[in-house]
Design an enzyme around this catalytic site. Structure first.
Site, PDB file in Angstrom:
ATOM      1  N   GLY A  54       0.833  -1.050  -0.045  1.00 29.51           N
ATOM      2  CA  GLY A  54       0.010  -0.170   0.036  1.00 29.51           C
ATOM      3  C   GLY A  54       0.930   1.147  -0.082  1.00 29.51           C
ATOM      4  O   GLY A  54       2.085   1.237  -0.042  1.00 29.51           O
ATOM      5  N   ASP A 113      -6.377   0.691   6.588  1.00 27.97           N
ATOM      6  CA  ASP A 113      -7.374   1.487   6.156  1.00 27.97           C
ATOM      7  C   ASP A 113      -8.031   2.280   7.239  1.00 27.97           C
ATOM      8  O   ASP A 113      -8.462   3.520   7.115  1.00 27.97           O
ATOM      9  CB  ASP A 113      -8.108   1.027   5.283  1.00 27.97           C
ATOM     10  CG  ASP A 113      -7.476   0.316   4.156  1.00 27.97           C
ATOM     11  OD1 ASP A 113      -6.816   0.971   3.409  1.00 27.97           O
ATOM     12  OD2 ASP A 113      -7.514  -0.820   4.004  1.00 27.97           O
ATOM     13  N   GLY A 124      -6.956  -4.151   3.488  1.00 31.94           N
ATOM     14  CA  GLY A 124      -7.391  -4.792   2.453  1.00 31.94           C
ATOM     15  C   GLY A 124      -8.124  -4.182   1.341  1.00 31.94           C
ATOM     16  O   GLY A 124      -8.561  -4.722   0.323  1.00 31.94           O
ATOM     17  N   GLU A 132      -1.675 -10.517   3.571  1.00 32.46           N
ATOM     18  CA  GLU A 132      -1.439  -9.818   4.670  1.00 32.46           C
ATOM     19  C   GLU A 132      -1.565 -10.240   5.821  1.00 32.46           C
ATOM     20  O   GLU A 132      -0.942 -10.420   6.914  1.00 32.46           O
ATOM     21  CB  GLU A 132      -1.895  -8.389   4.402  1.00 32.46           C
ATOM     22  CG  GLU A 132      -1.619  -7.537   3.545  1.00 32.46           C
ATOM     23  CD  GLU A 132      -2.214  -6.093   3.316  1.00 32.46           C
ATOM     24  OE1 GLU A 132      -1.868  -5.153   2.688  1.00 32.46           O
ATOM     25  OE2 GLU A 132      -3.570  -6.084   3.610  1.00 32.46           O
ATOM     26  N   LYS A 150      -6.658   7.819   9.399  1.00 31.37           N
ATOM     27  CA  LYS A 150      -7.272   6.551   9.553  1.00 31.37           C
ATOM     28  C   LYS A 150      -7.614   6.217  10.747  1.00 31.37           C
ATOM     29  O   LYS A 150      -8.110   5.015  10.921  1.00 31.37           O
ATOM     30  CB  LYS A 150      -6.087   5.424   9.072  1.00 31.37           C
ATOM     31  CG  LYS A 150      -5.340   5.759   7.777  1.00 31.37           C
ATOM     32  CD  LYS A 150      -6.213   5.788   6.654  1.00 31.37           C
ATOM     33  CE  LYS A 150      -5.510   5.674   5.286  1.00 31.37           C
ATOM     34  NZ  LYS A 150      -4.978   6.948   5.028  1.00 31.37           N
TER      35      LYS A 150
END
Length: 266
Positions: A54, A113, A124, A132, A150
């Site tokens: 990411g 996230d 994800g 992961e 986040k």
């Protein structure tokens, strides 16, 4: 941190706020880089390291490569959590392996996230949740790196997706079952699709494992996360979900007031 986020965890022996330059004018990507560099300080020579996926984790991978080239780290073995990270690590010269050869990972570094007050995560949204979870679940220490955007009060609280990896067979049937499961939370389940060349929707997005992703959009708190996890995984068409519960050992947050480090176990 100047927010309502107040994890019910014990702070580690590390300083809660690590000295860093004033960051009020930094971009979100610059904040991610600050958090990633702080996380790489946990990496020691000779470690097997889970390499996350990411926009935040890529900075950690790049930093590890830089320290290897400078000779400040030696004998590092990386375990990539996606084909994207594998390609990045290969391009940077990081030696790689997998869980078959190294079933115990010393340390994993990855973004998230969402992070709730108990350090539960949503991961994800980039589609790599299964690998992961496998690698980070095999890790002695899992350091999560985020910028302060986040942080949420509850899982799904950002209004963005909680992803579920599903088999392609009758994926709409599985999506319907997931939506029904969380109907009281105002759930809307959507099969994730690629963006077409003309900007419209195209074929379903496919994970590294050849599966599809159903994104769950929640209007309200789903309550008991362990119960929700168990209920999701009971559906035969579900491979894995993107809630990482009780897995993070350390959270590093970069925000406008500096870098905050919180440790689950103290």
């Amino acid at each position: 941190m100047g927010s309502a986020f107040d994890p019910l965890v014990t702070l580690s022996d590390e300083p809660a706020v690590v000295n860093s330059p004033p960051s009020s004018n930094l971009t979100q990507d610059e904040l991610k880089k600050i958090a990633a560099y702080r996380a790489v300080e946990y990496v020691k020579s000779g470690m097997v390291v889970g390499l996350g996926t990411g926009s935040t984790a890529k900075h950690a991978v790049a930093r590890i490569s830089e320290l290897l080239r400078e000779g400040k780290l030696k004998d590092i073995i990386g375990i990539p959590t996606s084909t994207t990270t594998h390609e990045q690590a290969v391009s940077l010269g990081i030696p790689l392996s997998d869980l078959d050869s190294h079933p115990v990972v010393d340390l994993s570094i990855d973004g998230a996230d969402e992070v709730d007050p108990a350090l539960n995560l949503v991961k994800g949204r980039g589609g790599s949740l299964l690998r992961e979870k496998m690698i980070e679940g095999a890790s002695k220490k899992f350091v999560v790196i985020v910028d302060e955007s986040k942080l949420v009060k509850h899982i799904g609280g950002s209004g963005l997706a909680v992803p579920v990896e599903v088999v392609p067979f009758c994926c709409n049937f599985t999506a319907g079952k997931l939506e029904e499961l969380f109907r009281e939370a105002g759930c809307v389940a959507k099969l994730r699709r690629k963006i077409g060349s003309n900007g419209g929707e195209a074929a379903p997005a496919v994970t590294d494992n050849g599966n599809y992703v159903v994104d769950l959009y929640l209007e309200r708190d789903i309550g008991d996360l362990d119960a929700a996890s168990e209920a999701i995984l009971k559906f035969p068409g579900v491979v894995e979900h993107g809630m990482f519960l009780g897995m993070a050992t350390t959270l590093i947050v970069a925000g406008k007031f500096g870098v905050t480090v919180k440790d689950r176990f103290g």
